[in-house]
Enzyme design. Sequence first.
Site, PDB file in Angstrom:
ATOM      1  N   ASP A  52      28.918   9.086  21.822  1.00 42.98           N
ATOM      2  CA  ASP A  52      28.155   8.180  20.960  1.00 42.98           C
ATOM      3  C   ASP A  52      27.961   8.805  19.576  1.00 42.98           C
ATOM      4  OD1 ASP A  52      26.400  10.121  21.801  1.00 42.98           O
ATOM      5  OD2 ASP A  52      24.784   8.744  22.336  1.00 42.98           O
ATOM      6  N   SER A  53      28.446  10.054  19.399  1.00 42.32           N
ATOM      7  CA  SER A  53      28.509  10.652  18.063  1.00 42.32           C
ATOM      8  C   SER A  53      29.429   9.830  17.153  1.00 42.32           C
ATOM      9  CB  SER A  53      28.981  12.103  18.137  1.00 42.32           C
ATOM     10  OG  SER A  53      30.171  12.208  18.884  1.00 42.32           O
ATOM     11  N   ASP A  91      30.237   8.082  26.747  1.00 41.38           N
ATOM     12  CA  ASP A  91      28.774   8.100  26.669  1.00 41.38           C
ATOM     13  C   ASP A  91      28.224   6.696  26.867  1.00 41.38           C
ATOM     14  OD1 ASP A  91      27.956  10.712  26.250  1.00 41.38           O
ATOM     15  OD2 ASP A  91      27.999  10.567  24.052  1.00 41.38           O
ATOM     16  N   LYS A 121      28.844   9.317  30.883  1.00 40.90           N
ATOM     17  CA  LYS A 121      27.863  10.386  30.668  1.00 40.90           C
ATOM     18  C   LYS A 121      26.540   9.762  30.228  1.00 40.90           C
ATOM     19  CE  LYS A 121      28.304  13.524  27.107  1.00 40.90           C
ATOM     20  NZ  LYS A 121      27.105  13.235  26.279  1.00 40.90           N
ATOM     21  N   GLU A 123      22.356  10.821  29.099  1.00 36.66           N
ATOM     22  CA  GLU A 123      21.441  11.880  28.689  1.00 36.66           C
ATOM     23  C   GLU A 123      20.160  11.823  29.521  1.00 36.66           C
ATOM     24  OE1 GLU A 123      20.665  11.686  24.478  1.00 36.66           O
ATOM     25  OE2 GLU A 123      22.785  11.836  23.954  1.00 36.66           O
ATOM     26  N   GLU A 190      23.473  21.167  25.805  1.00 40.46           N
ATOM     27  CA  GLU A 190      23.539  21.182  24.341  1.00 40.46           C
ATOM     28  C   GLU A 190      22.426  22.006  23.718  1.00 40.46           C
ATOM     29  OE1 GLU A 190      24.357  17.389  22.560  1.00 40.46           O
ATOM     30  OE2 GLU A 190      23.857  18.083  20.538  1.00 40.46           O
TER      31      GLU A 190
HETATM   32  N1  MHF Z   1      29.587  15.445  13.716  1.00 38.69           N
HETATM   33  C1  MHF Z   1      28.763  15.562  14.763  1.00 38.69           C
HETATM   34  N2  MHF Z   1      28.840  16.660  15.534  1.00 38.69           N
HETATM   35  C2  MHF Z   1      28.026  16.809  16.619  1.00 38.69           C
HETATM   36  O1  MHF Z   1      28.141  17.852  17.310  1.00 38.69           O
HETATM   37  C3  MHF Z   1      27.101  15.782  16.936  1.00 38.69           C
HETATM   38  C4  MHF Z   1      27.076  14.631  16.114  1.00 38.69           C
HETATM   39  N3  MHF Z   1      27.892  14.557  15.030  1.00 38.69           N
HETATM   40  N4  MHF Z   1      26.225  13.597  16.374  1.00 38.69           N
HETATM   41  C5  MHF Z   1      25.524  13.556  17.622  1.00 38.69           C
HETATM   42  C6  MHF Z   1      25.111  14.886  18.063  1.00 38.69           C
HETATM   43  C7  MHF Z   1      24.020  15.501  17.221  1.00 38.69           C
HETATM   44  N5  MHF Z   1      24.294  16.902  17.384  1.00 38.69           N
HETATM   45  C8  MHF Z   1      23.692  17.919  16.668  1.00 38.69           C
HETATM   46  C9  MHF Z   1      22.992  17.653  15.503  1.00 38.69           C
HETATM   47  C10 MHF Z   1      22.440  18.678  14.765  1.00 38.69           C
HETATM   48  C11 MHF Z   1      22.586  19.979  15.188  1.00 38.69           C
HETATM   49  C12 MHF Z   1      22.043  21.107  14.401  1.00 38.69           C
HETATM   50  O2  MHF Z   1      22.095  22.247  14.798  1.00 38.69           O
HETATM   51  N6  MHF Z   1      21.535  20.787  13.170  1.00 38.69           N
HETATM   52  C13 MHF Z   1      21.050  21.671  12.139  1.00 38.69           C
HETATM   53  C14 MHF Z   1      19.917  22.509  12.584  1.00 38.69           C
HETATM   54  C15 MHF Z   1      18.677  21.705  12.656  1.00 38.69           C
HETATM   55  C16 MHF Z   1      17.444  22.526  12.922  1.00 38.69           C
HETATM   56  O3  MHF Z   1      17.552  23.690  13.279  1.00 38.69           O
HETATM   57  O4  MHF Z   1      16.375  21.949  12.733  1.00 38.69           O
HETATM   58  C17 MHF Z   1      22.178  22.512  11.542  1.00 38.69           C
HETATM   59  O5  MHF Z   1      22.127  23.729  11.516  1.00 38.69           O
HETATM   60  O6  MHF Z   1      23.141  21.859  11.080  1.00 38.69           O
HETATM   61  C18 MHF Z   1      23.284  20.240  16.359  1.00 38.69           C
HETATM   62  C19 MHF Z   1      23.832  19.222  17.079  1.00 38.69           C
HETATM   63  C20 MHF Z   1      25.478  17.101  18.175  1.00 38.69           C
HETATM   64  N7  MHF Z   1      26.201  15.862  18.001  1.00 38.69           N
HETATM   65  C1  KIV Z   2      28.237  16.340  21.403  1.00 39.45           C
HETATM   66  C2  KIV Z   2      28.707  15.659  22.643  1.00 39.45           C
HETATM   67  C3  KIV Z   2      28.327  16.393  23.871  1.00 39.45           C
HETATM   68  C4  KIV Z   2      28.242  14.227  22.696  1.00 39.45           C
HETATM   69  O1  KIV Z   2      27.460  13.807  23.503  1.00 39.45           O
HETATM   70  C5  KIV Z   2      28.789  13.316  21.679  1.00 39.45           C
HETATM   71  O2  KIV Z   2      29.741  13.679  20.961  1.00 39.45           O
HETATM   72  O3  KIV Z   2      28.280  12.188  21.593  1.00 39.45           O
HETATM   73 MG    MG Z   3      26.676  11.907  22.992  1.00 47.22          MG
END
Ligand code: MHF
Ligand code: KIV
Ligand code: MG
Length: 272
Positions: A52-53, A91, A121, A123, A190
């Site tokens: 769903d990303s 998803d 999948k 959540e 995650e």
């Molecule tokens: N392009 C993309 N990649 C992804 O892995 C992803 C998506 N979109 N959309 C749905 C979810 C959202 N996800 C995420 C979103 C943000 C972070 C993250 O670490 N964000 C910040 C930190 C935020 C914080 O610490 O408050 C960063 O460091 O970029 C990780 C996974 C994983 N998924």
């Molecule tokens: C980041 C993965 C696990 C996901 O759920 C997505 O891409 O939507």
């Molecule tokens: Mg997802």
Amino acid sequence: MSTAKKEYKRITVKSLVDMKQHGEKISMLTAYDYSMAKIVDAAKVDVILVGDSASNVMAGHETTLPITLDQMIYHASSVIRAVHRALVVVDLPFGSYQSDPKEALRSAIRIMKESGAHAVKLEGGAEIKESVKRILAAGIPVMGHLGLTPQSIYKFGTYTVRAKEEEEADQLMEDAKLLEKLGCFGLVLEKIPAELTKKVSESLTIPTIGIGGGKYADGQVLVVHDLLGMTHEFNPRFLRRYMNLYEEMGKAISNYVDDVKQLDFPNDDEQY
Ligand SMILES: Nc1nc(=O)c2c([nH]1)NC[C@@H]1CN(c3ccc(C(=O)N[C@@H](CCC(=O)O)C(=O)O)cc3)CN21
Ligand SMILES: CC(C)C(=O)C(=O)O
Ligand SMILES: [Mg+2]
């Protein structure tokens, strides 16, 4: 731990448990469309996730919440037409399974019937127990997803690492065991501490697939656009970029623009 790779002609949910037992790590990547799925499948990625990303990456939304079941089915059916080897997991989008188990089953059936995907999948843990049971009872393989669950982003408020405190870690471990007991074939973890991923992975027979879950997961998943460097503003610590396609594509496209403007394209050989 053996690194000898068994050749799999077609990946099934059973192959994944098999890989865990043999100590072979599982590779998983997203794809949302036919052209990308062809490349990902030919590169022998084991599992393709129609995530769903797509809501962020394909449609430009801030969160994963707006994407609809119809849109997920459109993405999934495009991916399925390209795939010969990988297991394709889709998803269930926000709003398509949280109301009640019957709705969850209906949504899962629509995905399987209208896209030809192999698994779904969802959540969450204990709170979606009845829905997971219903879907599994219909013969549809289910993958779990714990830790950072983006469909609940407004409950948490941030994308920071999850389950750092003992109470949340214990809850996650319980949820993981529950999902295995119910019959899920695998589990996405995650953005949780590596040591917690290790504990969970060692406690389960089904494989764990990490994204920001560290090295002890039984497999890894990334958004393919992230590893290719197409989403250049997205820079979490867990991401390893293998290309900078954002730049490469930008250069190629501006070269095309220049060629058109300078009457270089098309040339005599490129016309009829
Ligand atoms: N392009 C993309 N990649 C992804 O892995 C992803 C998506 N979109 N959309 C749905 C979810 C959202 N996800 C995420 C979103 C943000 C972070 C993250 O670490 N964000 C910040 C930190 C935020 C914080 O610490 O408050 C960063 O460091 O970029 C990780 C996974 C994983 N998924
Ligand atoms: C980041 C993965 C696990 C996901 O759920 C997505 O891409 O939507
Ligand atoms: Mg997802």
